[in-house]
Design a protein around this motif. Structure first.
Motif, mmCIF file in Angstrom:
data_model
loop_
_atom_site.group_PDB
_atom_site.id
_atom_site.type_symbol
_atom_site.label_atom_id
_atom_site.label_comp_id
_atom_site.label_asym_id
_atom_site.label_seq_id
_atom_site.Cartn_x
_atom_site.Cartn_y
_atom_site.Cartn_z
ATOM 1 N N GLU A 156 0.835 -1.195 0.000
ATOM 2 C CA GLU A 156 0.000 0.000 0.000
ATOM 3 C C GLU A 156 0.870 1.246 0.000
ATOM 4 O OE1 GLU A 156 -3.165 -0.109 -0.374
ATOM 5 O OE2 GLU A 156 -3.377 -2.285 -0.160
ATOM 6 N N PRO A 159 -2.112 7.828 -1.714
ATOM 7 C CA PRO A 159 -2.601 8.215 -3.052
ATOM 8 C C PRO A 159 -1.973 9.521 -3.507
ATOM 9 C CG PRO A 159 -4.277 8.642 -1.377
ATOM 10 C CD PRO A 159 -3.174 7.888 -0.694
ATOM 11 N N ALA A 316 -16.922 0.989 -2.347
ATOM 12 C CA ALA A 316 -15.873 1.890 -1.868
ATOM 13 C C ALA A 316 -14.486 1.409 -2.285
ATOM 14 C CB ALA A 316 -15.942 2.012 -0.345
ATOM 15 N N LYS A 317 -14.314 0.091 -2.422
ATOM 16 C CA LYS A 317 -13.008 -0.464 -2.797
ATOM 17 C C LYS A 317 -12.682 -0.224 -4.269
ATOM 18 C CE LYS A 317 -11.304 -2.650 0.880
ATOM 19 N NZ LYS A 317 -9.921 -2.460 1.382
ATOM 20 N N GLN A 320 -10.885 3.041 -4.984
ATOM 21 C CA GLN A 320 -9.579 3.025 -4.331
ATOM 22 C C GLN A 320 -8.554 2.272 -5.161
ATOM 23 O OE1 GLN A 320 -10.073 1.449 -0.376
ATOM 24 N NE2 GLN A 320 -11.466 3.071 0.272
ATOM 25 N N GLU A 323 -8.233 4.389 -8.936
ATOM 26 C CA GLU A 323 -7.589 5.703 -8.886
ATOM 27 C C GLU A 323 -6.083 5.633 -8.708
ATOM 28 O OE1 GLU A 323 -8.604 8.812 -9.374
ATOM 29 O OE2 GLU A 323 -10.547 8.044 -10.000
ATOM 30 N N ARG A 324 -5.555 4.462 -8.415
ATOM 31 C CA ARG A 324 -4.106 4.335 -8.283
ATOM 32 C C ARG A 324 -3.410 4.361 -9.637
ATOM 33 N NH1 ARG A 324 -2.973 -0.607 -4.230
ATOM 34 N NH2 ARG A 324 -0.827 -0.080 -4.832
#
Length: 492
Positions: A156, A159, A316-317, A320, A323-324
């Motif tokens: 991880e 962002p 919601a995932k 996430q 957008e990476r």
């Protein structure tokens, strides 16, 4: 030297040793006890670690099972296993993993882990992964020996600031004629490939993997059949495509935790290459399987279902993860991503398909009716769109694509009348032109899986197709009679 001076020197050395120990972060060893195993979720007590921590569950002679903390309730921690839980018993020891330390580069000092870094998942990233096939933990699956020339880095990362990213301004050549001309992709764009099962999405991904103008290709095969993994690598990707590719495989029989981790790992690999200033093509098959894995985890720990059984955390995932990808900072490197989205029953209003369409920069829809008629790639240009095409193409290109779409759509709307022989030539000049152009337009949209068309070739061939009216007679329906009345001049 007097005795008091010797004692003072000893105390001074003792205090120096204490100061050194105080500067080194040494976390207390914590462990828990397994108390419950129900379905996919494990419960442990006495485990005070944050969500996302990696733990080992030890049970006598059985090999320890890796698990991740996915939630908690009071003093209970919920864990999701990354392996087989057969043989685990109540009272097994649950111990957080010690943090891995990244391999230092030349001239760098390996710093100790920061506070709160305990149990954070770290996986191999770097140029040593090129040409390799790995699983969700970075272990090689291709029997080519251990992986070298990589760093062990956290999965991880924070962002990127949206205002620091470069906008999409440059077209990307995918080698697919229909996409280059009518659904032009920008470098750094995120698109969805929407299709039902067996419509040809894997073949289209393979074409883009072989022919796209990119430095590195990262392929994430998430939740697909195990048979398709080897077939995609050997038959679709090919030897040339594999040399500049990294494949992360988490097939359907992998636990849901590993399927989600595989998608995150493929994205992290692409991010590392982007940070090195390279243009990356990220192909993920499929985003729906990623959402299904999150659904399994969320329902197992008690999250209430919402739309079609998908809990709110699934929706919601998705952003996430998506957008990476995209352009990097200050024009250094980019990730152009294609995510396949399974439309259950060819329903474009499927909740995951609808959510993905809202967060992506465009969608390419594959039509089952086109595939059944032998039209490949089965791209439905009427239902597809690229949201950045107007930013990366010239006005002449846009006008030519609009003209192509208009003629194709006009023919499709009159198709039933034409096949029934009910359309009378001459009643609508625009429809007559669409009918005369249709064979050339149809031939333009079809392309063999081993055929490549560059961006410039695609534009030239599209212009030629729009000017070719020799492929079919303009009077396919019933011919108008000289004495025909005005009332007969329309639809019979």
């Amino acid at each position: 030297m007097s005795m008091s001076d010797v004692q003072d020197a000893r105390w001074e050395r003792f205090m120096d040793d204490l100061r050194v120990c105080a500067t080194v972060h040494t976390p207390l060893e914590v462990s828990g006890t397994l108390t419950r195993l129900a379905g996919l979720v494990l419960e442990a007590v006495g485990l005070k670690v944050p969500v996302g921590s990696q733990c080992l569950i030890s049970n006598g002679p059985k090999e320890p099972v890796l698990a991740e903390v996915v939630g908690f309730s009071g003093d209970k921690a919920y864990l999701m296993p990354a392996g087989d839980t057969h043989g685990l018993a109540s009272g097994a020891s649950v111990t957080p993993l010690a943090p891995y330390r990244p391999i230092p580069k030349v001239g760098q000092v390996n710093k100790p882990p920061m506070p709160g870094d305990r149990g954070v998942l770290r996986l191999p990233l770097g140029a040593g992964l090129l040409g390799r096939v790995v699983d969700s933990h970075g272990n090689p699956l291709d029997h080519q020996g251990p992986i070298a020339n990589v760093d062990i880095a956290p999965l991880e990362r924070a962002p990127l600031n949206a205002m620091d990213r470069d906008p999409v301004r440059e077209p990307l050549d995918t080698g697919v004629r229909a996409i280059n001309s009518l659904l032009t992709v920008g470098r750094g764009q995120r698109l969805g490939l929407f299709a039902g099962s067996g419509v040809g999405k894997s073949v289209l991904l393979g074409m883009m993997a072989r022919y796209t103008k990119a430095d590195v290709i990262v392929v994430g095969l998430i939740g697909e059949r195990g048979r398709e993994v080897k077939e995609f690598i050997e038959d679709i990707l090919g030897e040339e495509g594999r040399k500049r590719s990294v494949v992360v495989a988490a097939p359907a029989d992998a636990p849901p935790l590993l399927r989600m981790q595989g998608a995150a790992y493929a994205t992290a690999i692409a991010e590392r290459f982007r940070d090195d200033g390279l243009d990356v093509l990220l192909l993920m098959d499929s985003l729906t399987r990623y959402a299904m894995a999150q659904r399994e985890i969320a329902l197992a720990i008690g999250e209430p279902p919402a739309t079609k059984g998908y809990p709110p955390s699934c929706f919601a995932k998705l952003p996430q993860l998506v957008e990476r990808s995209g352009n990097g900072l200050n024009g250094h490197g980019s990730i152009t991503a294609f995510y396949t989205v399974l439309s259950e029953g060819d329903d474009q209003q499927d909740p995951i398909a609808d959510a993905a369409r809202a967060i992506l920069d465009g969608h390419i829809v594959l039509s089952r009716s086109l595939a059944e008629s032998g039209h490949y790639p089965a791209i439905d240009i009427e239902a597809s769109a690229s949201r950045v095409m107007h930013n990366v193409t010239s006005p002449e290109h846009l006008e030519m694509a609009r003209h192509f779409r208009a003629n194709w759509s006009r023919y499709q709307k009159t198709r039933d009348l034409i096949q029934l022989g009910a359309y009378v030539a001459g009643s609508d000049p625009e429809t007559d032109r669409a009918i005369s152009l249709y064979p050339a337009l149809q031939a333009f949209l079809q392309q063999g899986m081993h055929e490549s068309a560059s961006y410039e070739q695609s534009l030239q061939q599209m212009n030629q197709a729009l000017q070719d009216e020799r492929g079919r007679r303009p009077n396919p329906g019933r011919q108008a009679r000289p004495q025909q009345t005005a009332r007969e001049g329309g639809v019979a």
